[in-house]
Design a protein around this motif. Structure first.
Motif, mmCIF file in Angstrom:
data_model
loop_
_atom_site.group_PDB
_atom_site.id
_atom_site.type_symbol
_atom_site.label_atom_id
_atom_site.label_comp_id
_atom_site.label_asym_id
_atom_site.label_seq_id
_atom_site.Cartn_x
_atom_site.Cartn_y
_atom_site.Cartn_z
ATOM 1 N N PRO A 191 13.951 -55.222 -22.850
ATOM 2 C CA PRO A 191 14.800 -54.293 -22.088
ATOM 3 C C PRO A 191 13.997 -53.326 -21.222
ATOM 4 C CG PRO A 191 15.616 -54.518 -24.330
ATOM 5 C CD PRO A 191 14.319 -55.255 -24.275
ATOM 6 N N LYS A 192 12.843 -52.905 -21.729
ATOM 7 C CA LYS A 192 12.012 -51.978 -20.965
ATOM 8 C C LYS A 192 11.483 -52.631 -19.697
ATOM 9 C CE LYS A 192 8.193 -48.734 -21.567
ATOM 10 N NZ LYS A 192 7.150 -48.227 -22.512
ATOM 11 N N GLU A 193 11.107 -53.891 -19.802
ATOM 12 C CA GLU A 193 10.593 -54.613 -18.627
ATOM 13 C C GLU A 193 11.711 -54.840 -17.602
ATOM 14 O OE1 GLU A 193 7.032 -57.254 -20.748
ATOM 15 O OE2 GLU A 193 9.105 -58.016 -20.656
ATOM 16 N N VAL A 194 12.898 -55.176 -18.092
ATOM 17 C CA VAL A 194 14.026 -55.399 -17.181
ATOM 18 C C VAL A 194 14.425 -54.088 -16.488
ATOM 19 C CG1 VAL A 194 16.442 -56.122 -17.027
ATOM 20 C CG2 VAL A 194 14.869 -57.346 -18.525
ATOM 21 N N TYR A 195 14.354 -52.986 -17.221
ATOM 22 C CA TYR A 195 14.665 -51.674 -16.634
ATOM 23 C C TYR A 195 13.697 -51.359 -15.502
ATOM 24 C CZ TYR A 195 14.685 -46.603 -16.083
ATOM 25 O OH TYR A 195 14.710 -45.332 -15.561
ATOM 26 N N ARG A 196 12.409 -51.636 -15.717
ATOM 27 C CA ARG A 196 11.416 -51.365 -14.684
ATOM 28 C C ARG A 196 11.671 -52.224 -13.454
ATOM 29 N NH1 ARG A 196 7.439 -53.775 -12.636
ATOM 30 N NH2 ARG A 196 7.552 -55.485 -14.140
ATOM 31 N N GLU A 201 12.685 -50.457 -9.964
ATOM 32 C CA GLU A 201 11.550 -50.392 -9.052
ATOM 33 C C GLU A 201 11.501 -51.541 -8.049
ATOM 34 O OE1 GLU A 201 7.947 -49.969 -11.230
ATOM 35 O OE2 GLU A 201 8.647 -48.215 -12.383
ATOM 36 N N GLU A 202 12.038 -52.707 -8.442
ATOM 37 C CA GLU A 202 11.942 -53.877 -7.572
ATOM 38 C C GLU A 202 13.292 -54.287 -6.976
ATOM 39 O OE1 GLU A 202 9.992 -57.052 -9.617
ATOM 40 O OE2 GLU A 202 8.399 -55.752 -10.428
ATOM 41 N N TRP A 203 14.353 -54.216 -7.769
ATOM 42 C CA TRP A 203 15.655 -54.711 -7.315
ATOM 43 C C TRP A 203 16.502 -53.634 -6.656
ATOM 44 C CZ3 TRP A 203 16.782 -57.374 -12.677
ATOM 45 C CH2 TRP A 203 15.823 -58.362 -12.888
ATOM 46 N N GLY A 204 16.119 -52.372 -6.824
ATOM 47 C CA GLY A 204 16.836 -51.280 -6.141
ATOM 48 C C GLY A 204 18.071 -50.758 -6.846
ATOM 49 N N ASN A 263 21.768 -44.973 -9.562
ATOM 50 C CA ASN A 263 23.033 -44.478 -10.099
ATOM 51 C C ASN A 263 24.042 -44.318 -8.969
ATOM 52 O OD1 ASN A 263 22.409 -42.063 -8.775
ATOM 53 N ND2 ASN A 263 21.698 -41.042 -10.614
ATOM 54 N N ARG A 264 25.235 -43.853 -9.278
ATOM 55 C CA ARG A 264 26.295 -43.792 -8.270
ATOM 56 C C ARG A 264 26.019 -42.759 -7.186
ATOM 57 N NH1 ARG A 264 30.600 -44.487 -10.659
ATOM 58 N NH2 ARG A 264 29.939 -44.687 -12.832
ATOM 59 N N TYR A 265 24.991 -41.909 -7.397
ATOM 60 C CA TYR A 265 24.616 -40.907 -6.395
ATOM 61 C C TYR A 265 23.397 -41.322 -5.578
ATOM 62 C CZ TYR A 265 27.677 -38.261 -9.462
ATOM 63 O OH TYR A 265 28.741 -37.859 -10.228
ATOM 64 N N GLY A 266 22.927 -42.554 -5.798
ATOM 65 C CA GLY A 266 21.808 -43.063 -5.023
ATOM 66 C C GLY A 266 20.443 -42.686 -5.564
ATOM 67 N N LYS A 267 20.401 -42.077 -6.759
ATOM 68 C CA LYS A 267 19.127 -41.698 -7.359
ATOM 69 C C LYS A 267 18.722 -42.700 -8.430
ATOM 70 C CE LYS A 267 19.825 -36.753 -6.509
ATOM 71 N NZ LYS A 267 19.882 -35.396 -7.121
ATOM 72 N N LYS A 268 17.483 -42.619 -8.886
ATOM 73 C CA LYS A 268 16.984 -43.555 -9.882
ATOM 74 C C LYS A 268 17.796 -43.451 -11.162
ATOM 75 C CE LYS A 268 12.869 -44.960 -12.461
ATOM 76 N NZ LYS A 268 11.445 -44.710 -12.755
ATOM 77 N N LEU A 269 18.187 -44.603 -11.689
ATOM 78 C CA LEU A 269 18.970 -44.651 -12.918
ATOM 79 C C LEU A 269 18.075 -44.317 -14.101
ATOM 80 C CD1 LEU A 269 21.832 -45.468 -14.007
ATOM 81 C CD2 LEU A 269 20.840 -47.726 -14.461
ATOM 82 N N SER A 270 18.510 -43.374 -14.929
ATOM 83 C CA SER A 270 17.712 -42.990 -16.098
ATOM 84 C C SER A 270 17.744 -44.103 -17.136
ATOM 85 C CB SER A 270 18.244 -41.696 -16.706
ATOM 86 O OG SER A 270 19.540 -41.891 -17.248
ATOM 87 N N SER A 271 16.727 -44.136 -17.990
ATOM 88 C CA SER A 271 16.647 -45.185 -19.011
ATOM 89 C C SER A 271 17.807 -45.087 -20.004
ATOM 90 C CB SER A 271 15.311 -45.101 -19.753
ATOM 91 O OG SER A 271 15.166 -43.834 -20.370
ATOM 92 N N SER A 272 18.235 -43.846 -20.330
ATOM 93 C CA SER A 272 19.351 -43.695 -21.268
ATOM 94 C C SER A 272 20.640 -44.265 -20.682
ATOM 95 C CB SER A 272 19.536 -42.214 -21.623
ATOM 96 O OG SER A 272 19.842 -41.450 -20.465
#
Length: 391
Positions: free
Chosen positions: A250-255, A259-262, A265-274
């Motif tokens: 899951p950690k690798e898929v999150y990265r 970082e690669e697939w774009g 979150n719904r506000y256009g910012k990086k999605l947190s891990s939680s």
């Protein structure tokens, strides 16, 4: 015109009589006590209001409006305050503070309301000016607090544009009016819950759509479903399918997703891990939802699923494994990429280690339909070895 002094205390050593013969107004005053008889007299109104001010009534203007359905037809806070200030100026009332609050009154614990009560208990004010009585309370606890202070004459007056409430008024009338406000909010809650349940039964989940979907605001009332977000929906589908292969943690898929697939979150910012892990646990993505949450009532969603249930179950199995963060030394090249030709289920893989009579160790990789594994009897296909797939 008939003259009468039945409303005057003429035995008082000190009194003042104002007489306006044409309108028939009689007002007598001894110290702070007011005895009046009036018949639509402008002069009488001015005199009465001036004595109320002299008697020491200090008002707090209290305005409240919530964003919930209970207050859709109520004036805005600014409009309430403006109208009440006009009333205070017209009636000659002394206002010591203006308090506004944007919160529902269906439960006790409003900060501004409690502040007003504290000011009254400390003697800073002894009267309330509000738009309607239901602005003060829609629950029995706050209504009881106000009624008790009114009966003990700590609150000497509650005034609205429609009427005035005083300590000597019938307590039953107050109880009826505040009870009606409380019952209104209870009936509203029951009707709202009933409407939301009907909406869920039709496959429209109430509330905000999960990440990857967009709420359809233009659908008919009661049918506000959601549709795929063209930007995030394909990425989320890829996240589940990639994780279901078992080749990545899951950690690798999150990265990769952030970082690669774009994926954002719904506000256009990086999605947190939680939020990412919460997303992976959400069953909405395979087309079913529970409402209310924790009730055990499940409904089939009237929207396009991102994945099938088997893929979601595979992801849950990976998330539930202890140490799912460990690196895999061996990758099963076809896991999660193939589907069963009989039932359409995802093919999952497993290894078997065997020894022959000579003591030689052999490693075999088998692929098996996930539906057959999780739902016996649905699929009749047998496991197949990786070597046969490579032919």
């Amino acid at each position: 015109m008939r003259n009468s002094n039945r409303n005057l205390n003429l035995t008082c050593p000190i009194y003042t009589i104002l007489r306006q013969v044409r309108l028939g107004v009689y007002i007598a005053d001894r110290k702070t006590n007011i005895y009046f008889y009036k018949n639509l007299s402008i002069l009488g109104e001015i005199y009465y209001n001036s004595h109320m001010k002299m008697a020491g009534l200090k008002y707090i203007i209290y305005a409240r409006k919530s964003s919930e359905a209970e207050d859709r037809q109520v004036l805005s806070l600014e409009s309430q305050v403006e109208e009440l200030q006009k009333l205070a100026e017209r009636e000659g009332l002394e206002v010591i503070d203006v308090l506004t609050e944007a919160k529902s009154a269906k439960e006790p614990g409003r900060e501004i309301f409690n502040l007003m009560i504290e000011k009254i208990k400390k003697g800073e004010a002894n009267a309330i000016l509000c738009w309607k009585i239901d602005r003060l309370s829609r629950n029995p606890i706050d209504s009881g607090t106000i009624q008790w202070l009114l009966q003990k004459e700590i609150i000497k007056e509650i005034r609205t544009p429609e009427r005035i409430y005083r300590p000597e008024d019938n307590a039953l009338l107050w109880a009826v009016e505040t009870g009606m406000a409380n019952q209104y909010i209870r009936d509203l809650a029951i009707n709202t819950k009933r409407g939301l349940k009907k909406k869920a039964e039709k496959g429209f989940k109430p509330g905000l759509a999960p990440l990857g979907y967009i709420n359809n605001k233009y659908a008919p009332k009661g049918e506000h479903n959601y549709f795929p977000d063209p930007e995030r929906f394909p990425i989320i589908r890829r996240v589940f399918e990639t994780l279901a292969t078992g080749n990545y943690t899951p950690k690798e898929v999150y990265r990769m997703a952030t970082e690669e697939w774009g994926l954002t979150n719904r506000y256009g910012k990086k999605l947190s891990s939680s939020k990412f892990y919460t997303m992976l646990r959400c069953p909405d993505y395979y087309g079913e939802f529970e409402y209310p949450k924790g009730s055990g009532n499940w409904y089939k969603g009237n929207y396009e699923p991102a994945i099938d249930k088997e893929t979601w179950l595979l992801v849950q199995e990976i998330l539930n494994k202890k140490g799912n963060h460990k690196n895999r030394k061996i990758i099963h090249m076809f896991r999660g990429l193939l589907r069963c030709g009989e039932c359409g289920g995802v093919l999952t893989s497993y290894e078997k280690i065997k020894k022959n009579k000579k003591g030689e160790v052999f490693r075999y990789v088998y692929y098996e339909c996930a539906k057959k594994k999780n739902y016996p009897g649905i699929c009749s296909q047998k496991p197949i070895r990786e070597e046969e797939l490579e032919r």
